[in-house]
Design a protein around this motif. Structure first.
Motif, mmCIF file in Angstrom:
data_model
loop_
_atom_site.group_PDB
_atom_site.id
_atom_site.type_symbol
_atom_site.label_atom_id
_atom_site.label_comp_id
_atom_site.label_asym_id
_atom_site.label_seq_id
_atom_site.Cartn_x
_atom_site.Cartn_y
_atom_site.Cartn_z
ATOM 1 N N ILE A 73 0.810 -1.217 0.000
ATOM 2 C CA ILE A 73 0.000 0.000 0.000
ATOM 3 C C ILE A 73 0.844 1.268 0.000
ATOM 4 O O ILE A 73 0.320 2.369 0.100
ATOM 5 C CB ILE A 73 -0.964 0.038 1.215
ATOM 6 C CG1 ILE A 73 -0.234 -0.320 2.514
ATOM 7 C CG2 ILE A 73 -2.156 -0.887 0.999
ATOM 8 C CD1 ILE A 73 -1.081 -0.137 3.759
ATOM 9 N N ASN A 117 -10.084 0.651 1.152
ATOM 10 C CA ASN A 117 -9.318 -0.572 0.851
ATOM 11 C C ASN A 117 -7.926 -0.515 1.453
ATOM 12 O O ASN A 117 -7.440 -1.492 2.030
ATOM 13 C CB ASN A 117 -9.124 -0.734 -0.669
ATOM 14 C CG ASN A 117 -10.349 -1.341 -1.310
ATOM 15 O OD1 ASN A 117 -11.179 -1.910 -0.612
ATOM 16 N ND2 ASN A 117 -10.460 -1.210 -2.625
ATOM 17 N N ALA A 118 -7.267 0.618 1.286
ATOM 18 C CA ALA A 118 -5.894 0.743 1.793
ATOM 19 C C ALA A 118 -5.876 0.658 3.319
ATOM 20 O O ALA A 118 -5.008 -0.003 3.910
ATOM 21 C CB ALA A 118 -5.261 2.047 1.305
ATOM 22 N N GLN A 120 -6.327 -2.907 4.322
ATOM 23 C CA GLN A 120 -5.089 -3.692 4.145
ATOM 24 C C GLN A 120 -4.093 -3.392 5.256
ATOM 25 O O GLN A 120 -3.426 -4.294 5.769
ATOM 26 C CB GLN A 120 -4.454 -3.369 2.793
ATOM 27 C CG GLN A 120 -5.228 -3.978 1.654
ATOM 28 C CD GLN A 120 -4.353 -4.092 0.412
ATOM 29 O OE1 GLN A 120 -3.195 -4.459 0.497
ATOM 30 N NE2 GLN A 120 -4.920 -3.772 -0.739
ATOM 31 N N ARG A 160 -5.816 2.412 -7.305
ATOM 32 C CA ARG A 160 -5.268 2.191 -5.964
ATOM 33 C C ARG A 160 -5.051 3.494 -5.220
ATOM 34 O O ARG A 160 -4.695 4.510 -5.829
ATOM 35 C CB ARG A 160 -3.883 1.533 -6.064
ATOM 36 C CG ARG A 160 -3.889 0.090 -6.491
ATOM 37 C CD ARG A 160 -2.449 -0.382 -6.630
ATOM 38 N NE ARG A 160 -1.751 -0.441 -5.345
ATOM 39 C CZ ARG A 160 -0.470 -0.156 -5.168
ATOM 40 N NH1 ARG A 160 0.284 0.265 -6.175
ATOM 41 N NH2 ARG A 160 0.094 -0.273 -3.982
ATOM 42 N N VAL A 195 -2.383 4.904 -2.811
ATOM 43 C CA VAL A 195 -1.041 4.608 -2.308
ATOM 44 C C VAL A 195 -0.781 5.550 -1.127
ATOM 45 O O VAL A 195 -0.922 6.768 -1.263
ATOM 46 C CB VAL A 195 0.014 4.824 -3.421
ATOM 47 C CG1 VAL A 195 1.412 4.500 -2.903
ATOM 48 C CG2 VAL A 195 -0.320 3.988 -4.652
#
Ligand SMILES: Nc1ncnc2c1ncn2[C@@H]1O[C@H](COP(=O)(O)OP(=O)(O)O)[C@@H](O)[C@H]1O
Ligand SMILES: [Mg+2]
Length: 261
Positions: free
Chosen positions: A79, A119-120, A123, A168, A170
């Motif tokens: 991530i 989501n990040a 994770q 994504r 990051v």
């Protein structure tokens, strides 16, 4: 005493440091400064080996935070950008990261970035706690016991520390990573959404989408500690964005019927 960050450009770096960077990257043909908040040097470097994001510091507090960042990013490679190299010369710490081709996240209501952020954060909640992370997030919140825990936390997920690249989110800037209870990250992020224009209910709903979200008395305690922390920050340094955050934190505590004392 820690001075405000210096924002030195490439040409202003000590020669020995430039040379150490070139040993990793080859020739540096250009430097695009990035307005960082807590490093003395921040730039995307154009080099013989491609684009590299470099951040460096020489002031002891910031240099220590970059050492923390360098040790932490190895644990969050799914991530976060990959760390390519690390230099410790002439009192400077300089880190070279894989360059992320992306833009800052948008935390306004309806933004397509919000599920990517979720989501990040989800994770991150599965990453084991690295050995070197010993500082607890609660120390910024009056030692609140409910925040104590053994999860790795980023704790600074504002829009400029989240780069959207393709599909994504990051997460960058792990300088202030610490440990705490798993619910703390979604609670802090939900507060960032409020500051960016979400209603309190909308932001809490976003948080409820995360398995680690906590409601009830734990959140009530956080909301008060969050207000105290932002109030203190704004009193100490009354810049507009801090005053707005303190005001939002106040509204959150009133909304939960927890008028701060
Ligand atoms: N790997 C990267 N690739 C591209 N841009 C980056 C990368 N890391 C950070 N940035 C950009 O540089 C800015 C400052 O970097 P950051 O790590 O947040 O430093 P600071 O601690 O000074 O805030 C970020 O807000 C982001 O816009
Ligand atoms: Mg940053």
């Amino acid at each position: 005493m820690t001075m405000p960050v210096a924002n030195i450009d490439w040409d202003g770096l000590p020669y020995g440091l430039q040379r150490a960077v070139r040993e990793h990257t080859g020739r540096v043909t250009g430097s695009r400064p990035d307005k960082g908040q807590r490093s003395d040097f921040n730039a995307t470097l154009e080099t013989a080996s491609g684009l590299v994001f470099a951040k460096g510091a020489y002031q002891p507090l910031f240099a220590a935070s970059l050492r923390n960042e360098a040790a932490t990013v190895a644990w969050v490679s799914r991530i976060a950008p990959r760390l390519l190299w690390r230099i410790d010369v002439e009192g400077w710490v300089m880190l070279g990261f894989e360059h992320v081709n992306g833009r800052h996240a948008d935390y306004r209501p309806g933004s397509p970035d919000l599920p990517l952020l979720a989501n990040a954060v989800a994770q991150l909640s599965k990453v084991p706690l690295p050995d070197h992370v010993s500082k607890g997030v609660e120390r910024h919140f009056g030692g609140l016991g409910a925040m104590v825990g053994n999860r790795l936390l980023h704790t600074d997920l504002h829009q400029e520390n989240v780069l959207i690249s393709g599909d994504r989110a990051v997460l960058v800037d792990w300088a202030w990573a610490c440990k705490g209870a798993a619910w703390v990250e979604p609670a802090m992020a939900a507060f960032r959404l409020m500051v960016a224009g979400h209603s309190i209910d909308e932001a809490e709903d976003w948080g409820r989408g995360l398995a680690t979200w906590q409601d009830g008395t734990v959140l009530d305690k956080f909301v008060i500690a969050n207000y105290r922390s932002w109030r203190q920050a704004a009193d100490h340094d009354p810049r507009d964005w801090k005053l707005r955050a303190a005001d939002m934190a106040h509204r959150w505590s009133l909304h939960r019927n927890m008028p701060p004392r």
